[in-house]
Design an enzyme around this catalytic site. Structure first.
Site, mmCIF file in Angstrom:
data_model
loop_
_atom_site.group_PDB
_atom_site.id
_atom_site.type_symbol
_atom_site.label_atom_id
_atom_site.label_comp_id
_atom_site.label_asym_id
_atom_site.label_seq_id
_atom_site.Cartn_x
_atom_site.Cartn_y
_atom_site.Cartn_z
ATOM 1 N N GLY A 1 -7.084 4.118 10.756
ATOM 2 C CA GLY A 1 -7.881 2.931 10.412
ATOM 3 C C GLY A 1 -8.022 2.657 8.934
ATOM 4 O O GLY A 1 -8.794 1.777 8.539
ATOM 5 N N THR A 2 -7.255 3.365 8.102
ATOM 6 C CA THR A 2 -7.395 3.123 6.654
ATOM 7 C C THR A 2 -6.996 1.692 6.277
ATOM 8 O O THR A 2 -7.645 1.054 5.455
ATOM 9 C CB THR A 2 -6.514 4.097 5.838
ATOM 10 O OG1 THR A 2 -5.181 4.044 6.366
ATOM 11 C CG2 THR A 2 -7.028 5.510 5.908
ATOM 12 N N GLY A 3 -5.908 1.203 6.897
ATOM 13 C CA GLY A 3 -5.426 -0.142 6.556
ATOM 14 C C GLY A 3 -6.417 -1.211 6.991
ATOM 15 O O GLY A 3 -6.650 -2.189 6.268
ATOM 16 N N CYS A 4 -7.018 -1.018 8.169
ATOM 17 C CA CYS A 4 -8.017 -1.979 8.670
ATOM 18 C C CYS A 4 -9.234 -1.985 7.741
ATOM 19 O O CYS A 4 -9.761 -3.039 7.362
ATOM 20 C CB CYS A 4 -8.454 -1.604 10.089
ATOM 21 S SG CYS A 4 -7.072 -1.429 11.227
ATOM 22 N N THR B 1 -6.717 9.760 8.757
ATOM 23 C CA THR B 1 -6.502 8.465 8.093
ATOM 24 C C THR B 1 -6.333 7.337 9.117
ATOM 25 O O THR B 1 -5.712 6.319 8.819
ATOM 26 C CB THR B 1 -5.253 8.526 7.182
ATOM 27 O OG1 THR B 1 -4.146 8.985 7.976
ATOM 28 C CG2 THR B 1 -5.449 9.460 6.011
ATOM 29 N N LYS C 1 0.842 -1.207 0.000
ATOM 30 C CA LYS C 1 0.000 0.000 0.000
ATOM 31 C C LYS C 1 0.872 1.250 0.000
ATOM 32 O O LYS C 1 1.858 1.322 0.726
ATOM 33 C CB LYS C 1 -0.882 0.020 1.247
ATOM 34 C CG LYS C 1 -1.849 -1.161 1.341
ATOM 35 C CD LYS C 1 -2.584 -1.169 2.664
ATOM 36 C CE LYS C 1 -1.672 -1.445 3.838
ATOM 37 N NZ LYS C 1 -2.392 -1.695 5.102
#
Ligand SMILES: Nc1ncnc2c1ncn2[C@@H]1O[C@H](COP(=O)(O)OP(=O)(O)OP(=O)(O)O)[C@@H](O)[C@H]1O
Ligand SMILES: Cc1ncc(CO)c(N)n1
Length: 275
Positions: A206-209, A204, A173
């Site tokens: 929690g974007t990966g979760c 941003t 990512k």
């Protein structure tokens, strides 16, 4: 209804971890289940402390889910220590789930550590090979691959190195780079890139979760990996564009059902868009 499981940490402030996962599952119209691996006292600007759940309790939660409601897909998020990783890996080898998405969480957005650095060897040996898709951000990909990442060429090189660790596909990512937010998917033979203009926001958390849970939801909805990532990229971008100015630090992504009105209810079209 499709069923999706998250094995991850709890973020009491609601923006990341298990809480972001459940919100994402609901927005995708799938039934969400959770195995809590760690309880994190955190908010939008700091991690105060976390307590890992005892490995045998992690194992029993996994048994409880699988013996009754086998998931169509699952995502793994924060696993802070070797013992938790071994518990999850052992149970997954036993239950043999399909559509496993692994987000190798190492740090929160504010830089606080969520994984013991001594666990990386266990992550690579025991957890990575279970992944249908693993979704490291740039610092995580650097740690796993053992190289520095400055360019998209470096992202592709890291993806190859991580793929050789035995997973089916790697999505590096680009949230931590500059310019467009470009992610690189490598499925062992081809590279695909997914890009959106960078949204000028600090919110941003929690974007990966959100992204990994969306990918698990879309795999459960029977999209092939490339379409699942494309549809999830659209979801996470919209969730960031509408992120909430909540808290004193990095505000959380916004999961709202209106997303479906922006073309996200058309899973059938995405399924047919296989080129
Ligand atoms: N400012 C931004 N604008 C648009 N897309 C972004 C932005 N920041 C991140 N993204 C995208 O969000 C997704 C998640 O990537 P990111 O690298 O931020 O994950 P992460 O660091 O694991 O997140 P977190 O640790 O907060 O859960 C990727 O598709 C990335 O390209
Ligand atoms: C519990 C948890 N998982 C993942 C992240 C990464 O965003 C976080 N901050 N907290």
């Amino acid at each position: 209804m499709k069923k999706v499981l998250s094995i991850a940490g709890s973020d009491c402030s609601g923006g990341a971890g298990i809480q972001a996962d459940l919100k994402t599952f609901s927005a995708h119209g799938v039934f969400g289940m959770t195995v809590i691996a760690s309880v994190v006292a955190e908010n939008t600007f700091r991690v105060i402390e976390y307590q890992d759940i005892r490995p045998d309790i992690i194992e029993k939660q996994i048994d409880a889910v699988f013996e009754d409601i086998p998931p169509d897909a699952l995502k793994i998020g924060m696993l802070s220590c070797k013992e938790g990783m071994l518990a999850v890996a052992g149970k997954l080898r036993e239950w043999k789930p399909s559509n496993v998405v692994i987000d190798p969480v190492m740090y929160a957005k504010n830089g606080c550590a969520l994984m013991d650095p001594d666990s990386i060897d266990t992550l690579i040996a025991e957890v990575v090979p279970l992944a249908d898709v693993i979704t490291p951000n740039i610092p995580e990909a650097e740690k796993m691959a053992g190289i520095r990442i400055y360019t998209q060429k470096d992202m592709r090189k890291a993806a190859r190195i991580i793929h050789d660790m035995g997973c089916r596909a790697v999505l590096v990512k680009g949230g931590h780079s500059e310019g467009d937010a470009t992610d690189i998917l490598f499925d062992g033979s081809e590279f695909y890139s997914f890009s959106s203009p960078r949204i000028p926001t600090k919110n941003t958390h929690g974007t990966g979760c959100t992204y990994s849970s969306a990918i698990a939801s879309n795999l459960a909805l029977e999209l092939p990996i490339r379409q699942a990532v494309a549809r999830s990229k659209k979801y996470v971008t919209t969730a960031i564009a509408n992120a909430l100015e909540i808290g004193r630090g990095n505000g959380p992504t916004h999961h709202f059902y209106d997303l479906f009105q922006h073309g996200l209810s058309d899973v059938k079209n995405w399924r047919e868009d296989i080129t």
